[in-house]
Write a protein that holds these residues in place. Structure first.
Motif, PDB file in Angstrom:
ATOM      1  N   LYS A   1     -30.753  41.801   9.576  1.00 35.94           N
ATOM      2  CA  LYS A   1     -30.192  42.460  10.762  1.00 35.94           C
ATOM      3  C   LYS A   1     -29.136  41.588  11.428  1.00 35.94           C
ATOM      4  CE  LYS A   1     -34.088  45.435  11.973  1.00 35.94           C
ATOM      5  NZ  LYS A   1     -35.051  45.794  13.030  1.00 35.94           N
ATOM      6  N   LEU A   2     -29.394  40.292  11.494  1.00 37.47           N
ATOM      7  CA  LEU A   2     -28.410  39.378  12.084  1.00 37.47           C
ATOM      8  C   LEU A   2     -27.103  39.425  11.305  1.00 37.47           C
ATOM      9  CD1 LEU A   2     -30.701  36.309  12.856  1.00 37.47           C
ATOM     10  CD2 LEU A   2     -29.381  37.600  14.544  1.00 37.47           C
ATOM     11  N   CYS A   3     -27.195  39.446   9.986  1.00 34.70           N
ATOM     12  CA  CYS A   3     -25.992  39.516   9.149  1.00 34.70           C
ATOM     13  C   CYS A   3     -25.222  40.802   9.416  1.00 34.70           C
ATOM     14  CB  CYS A   3     -26.360  39.417   7.670  1.00 34.70           C
ATOM     15  SG  CYS A   3     -26.918  37.785   7.184  1.00 34.70           S
ATOM     16  N   GLU A   4     -25.940  41.905   9.592  1.00 42.64           N
ATOM     17  CA  GLU A   4     -25.296  43.186   9.906  1.00 42.64           C
ATOM     18  C   GLU A   4     -24.609  43.133  11.270  1.00 42.64           C
ATOM     19  OE1 GLU A   4     -27.903  46.562   9.624  1.00 42.64           O
ATOM     20  OE2 GLU A   4     -28.677  45.903   7.682  1.00 42.64           O
ATOM     21  N   ILE A   5     -25.307  42.625  12.261  1.00 43.14           N
ATOM     22  CA  ILE A   5     -24.769  42.567  13.620  1.00 43.14           C
ATOM     23  C   ILE A   5     -23.510  41.703  13.671  1.00 43.14           C
ATOM     24  CG2 ILE A   5     -25.213  41.674  15.959  1.00 43.14           C
ATOM     25  CD1 ILE A   5     -28.179  42.558  15.476  1.00 43.14           C
ATOM     26  N   PHE A   6     -23.566  40.546  13.008  1.00 44.98           N
ATOM     27  CA  PHE A   6     -22.454  39.607  13.048  1.00 44.98           C
ATOM     28  C   PHE A   6     -21.407  39.854  11.960  1.00 44.98           C
ATOM     29  CE2 PHE A   6     -25.754  36.543  14.920  1.00 44.98           C
ATOM     30  CZ  PHE A   6     -25.363  36.806  16.219  1.00 44.98           C
ATOM     31  N   SER A   7     -21.687  40.768  11.045  1.00 40.16           N
ATOM     32  CA  SER A   7     -20.784  41.049   9.918  1.00 40.16           C
ATOM     33  C   SER A   7     -20.462  39.786   9.115  1.00 40.16           C
ATOM     34  CB  SER A   7     -19.484  41.706  10.399  1.00 40.16           C
ATOM     35  OG  SER A   7     -19.761  42.945  11.003  1.00 40.16           O
ATOM     36  N   VAL A   8     -21.516  39.087   8.748  1.00 37.32           N
ATOM     37  CA  VAL A   8     -21.386  37.877   7.930  1.00 37.32           C
ATOM     38  C   VAL A   8     -22.364  37.958   6.767  1.00 37.32           C
ATOM     39  CG1 VAL A   8     -20.656  36.398   9.848  1.00 37.32           C
ATOM     40  CG2 VAL A   8     -23.080  36.566   9.293  1.00 37.32           C
ATOM     41  N   SER A   9     -22.119  37.137   5.761  1.00 32.00           N
ATOM     42  CA  SER A   9     -23.052  37.058   4.641  1.00 32.00           C
ATOM     43  C   SER A   9     -24.227  36.158   5.031  1.00 32.00           C
ATOM     44  CB  SER A   9     -22.363  36.477   3.402  1.00 32.00           C
ATOM     45  OG  SER A   9     -22.051  35.115   3.621  1.00 32.00           O
ATOM     46  N   LEU A  10     -25.312  36.283   4.320  1.00 31.83           N
ATOM     47  CA  LEU A  10     -26.459  35.432   4.571  1.00 31.83           C
ATOM     48  C   LEU A  10     -26.087  33.970   4.325  1.00 31.83           C
ATOM     49  CD1 LEU A  10     -29.417  35.210   5.346  1.00 31.83           C
ATOM     50  CD2 LEU A  10     -30.018  35.633   2.962  1.00 31.83           C
TER      51      LEU A  10
END
Length: 67
Positions: free
Chosen positions: A51-60
């Motif tokens: 979810k954090l990756c989705e919110i921030f639009s970054v890869s894991l």
């Protein structure tokens, strides 16, 4: 807790001009829960990392290891 992860999490949030409270709300957790991740007291679950990756639009990889 990995110090780089904590630092990256905080930096990415600040770059997006978001507060801990705003991120916590998007994740459906209390603010102190999110703050603990940034401070290295606890670790997010795999589901929360996604979810954090989705919110921030970054890869894991970027979230965990930085740029």
């Amino acid at each position: 807790m990995d110090v780089n992860f904590c630092k990256n999490l905080k930096e990415i949030r600040r770059e997006r001009d978001l507060t801990q409270k705003e991120i916590a709300k998007k994740l459906g957790v209390v603010e102190s829960c999110y703050a603990n991740w940034e401070q290295g007291r606890t670790e997010p679950s795999i589901a929360m990392l996604r979810k954090l990756c989705e919110i921030f639009s970054v890869s894991l990889d970027e979230l965990i290891n930085g740029e």
